[in-house]
Design a protein around this motif. Sequence first.
Motif, PDB file in Angstrom:
ATOM      1  N   THR A  15       0.827  -1.210   0.000  1.00  0.00           N
ATOM      2  CA  THR A  15       0.000   0.000   0.000  1.00  0.00           C
ATOM      3  C   THR A  15       0.860   1.259   0.000  1.00  0.00           C
ATOM      4  OG1 THR A  15      -0.228   0.094   2.430  1.00  0.00           O
ATOM      5  CG2 THR A  15      -1.903  -1.152   1.204  1.00  0.00           C
ATOM      6  N   GLY A  19       0.675   3.872  -2.933  1.00  0.00           N
ATOM      7  CA  GLY A  19       0.398   5.263  -2.551  1.00  0.00           C
ATOM      8  C   GLY A  19       1.446   6.227  -3.076  1.00  0.00           C
ATOM      9  N   TRP A  22       0.387   6.481  -6.753  1.00  0.00           N
ATOM     10  CA  TRP A  22      -0.976   7.001  -6.911  1.00  0.00           C
ATOM     11  C   TRP A  22      -1.063   8.476  -6.525  1.00  0.00           C
ATOM     12  CZ3 TRP A  22      -5.080   4.467  -9.007  1.00  0.00           C
ATOM     13  CH2 TRP A  22      -6.357   5.034  -8.842  1.00  0.00           C
ATOM     14  N   TYR A  23      -0.441   8.843  -5.416  1.00  0.00           N
ATOM     15  CA  TYR A  23      -0.549  10.222  -4.920  1.00  0.00           C
ATOM     16  C   TYR A  23       0.607  11.109  -5.372  1.00  0.00           C
ATOM     17  CZ  TYR A  23      -4.525   8.713  -2.211  1.00  0.00           C
ATOM     18  OH  TYR A  23      -5.760   8.237  -1.836  1.00  0.00           O
ATOM     19  N   TRP A  32      -5.875  15.176  -5.586  1.00  0.00           N
ATOM     20  CA  TRP A  32      -6.210  14.797  -4.214  1.00  0.00           C
ATOM     21  C   TRP A  32      -5.951  15.963  -3.251  1.00  0.00           C
ATOM     22  CZ3 TRP A  32      -2.793  14.235  -0.018  1.00  0.00           C
ATOM     23  CH2 TRP A  32      -3.378  13.746   1.136  1.00  0.00           C
ATOM     24  N   SER A  55       0.029   4.041   9.074  1.00  0.00           N
ATOM     25  CA  SER A  55      -0.579   3.561   7.822  1.00  0.00           C
ATOM     26  C   SER A  55      -0.231   2.096   7.574  1.00  0.00           C
ATOM     27  CB  SER A  55      -0.100   4.401   6.632  1.00  0.00           C
ATOM     28  OG  SER A  55      -0.543   5.715   6.744  1.00  0.00           O
ATOM     29  N   THR A 141      -9.636   8.695  -3.868  1.00  0.00           N
ATOM     30  CA  THR A 141      -9.385   7.929  -2.647  1.00  0.00           C
ATOM     31  C   THR A 141      -9.939   6.513  -2.766  1.00  0.00           C
ATOM     32  OG1 THR A 141      -9.493   9.990  -1.408  1.00  0.00           O
ATOM     33  CG2 THR A 141      -9.602   7.960  -0.133  1.00  0.00           C
ATOM     34  N   PHE A 144      -7.813   4.465  -5.114  1.00  0.00           N
ATOM     35  CA  PHE A 144      -6.584   4.026  -4.443  1.00  0.00           C
ATOM     36  C   PHE A 144      -6.833   2.741  -3.675  1.00  0.00           C
ATOM     37  CE2 PHE A 144      -4.306   4.011  -0.344  1.00  0.00           C
ATOM     38  CZ  PHE A 144      -3.030   3.767  -0.799  1.00  0.00           C
ATOM     39  N   TRP A 145      -7.903   2.716  -2.892  1.00  0.00           N
ATOM     40  CA  TRP A 145      -8.157   1.528  -2.079  1.00  0.00           C
ATOM     41  C   TRP A 145      -8.615   0.337  -2.909  1.00  0.00           C
ATOM     42  CZ3 TRP A 145      -5.825   0.349   1.994  1.00  0.00           C
ATOM     43  CH2 TRP A 145      -5.360   1.354   2.834  1.00  0.00           C
ATOM     44  N   CYS A 148      -5.300  -0.958  -4.134  1.00  0.00           N
ATOM     45  CA  CYS A 148      -4.571  -1.569  -3.009  1.00  0.00           C
ATOM     46  C   CYS A 148      -5.152  -2.919  -2.631  1.00  0.00           C
ATOM     47  CB  CYS A 148      -4.587  -0.648  -1.790  1.00  0.00           C
ATOM     48  SG  CYS A 148      -3.452   0.736  -1.891  1.00  0.00           S
TER      49      CYS A 148
END
Length: 162
Positions: A15, A19, A22-23, A32, A55, A141, A144-145, A148
């Motif tokens: 993750t 992340g 992704w971010y 974001w 996290s 968001t 992303f999950w 993940c």
Amino acid sequence: MEINFLALFVAALSTLGIGFVWYHPKVFGTIWMKESGLTEEKLKGGNMLLIFGTSLLYAFFISFVLQMVTIHQFGAIGMIGGDPTIAKPSYEAFMTDYGNAFRTFKHGALHGFMTGLFFALPIIGTNALYERRSFKYTLVTGGFWIICLTIMGGIICGWKLS
């Protein structure tokens, strides 16, 4: 059935890598930040060790539950009360025949994806509604999950102990 803690840790660790991509500002990071009302200055003010450490811990908690969703053999263990030593001979025969059935990355990724789409996204979307966040925020968001959980599910289901 033993719990593969290394697979759970690697899934949780994934993750952070996802992340990071992704971010990234060139992917969804700028969107974001705008939709979250954050600035570069605000982001730099946080305790990054605490943020990344917590996290990772939360992702490990998620991976622990995700193994029950992606590895169907945990259902058989649940039906006997969790202790294979007290199971009837039919349990051992079942596990001999089906102990590795559907234990692939692809199958775990499917269940991870479904968990992301039908569980994580609605939770994030509901919170976003009450927090008056935009639909873009929900998509970034939630997306992303979904990614993940897809990767985590694949790792957890496909990584079998010898």
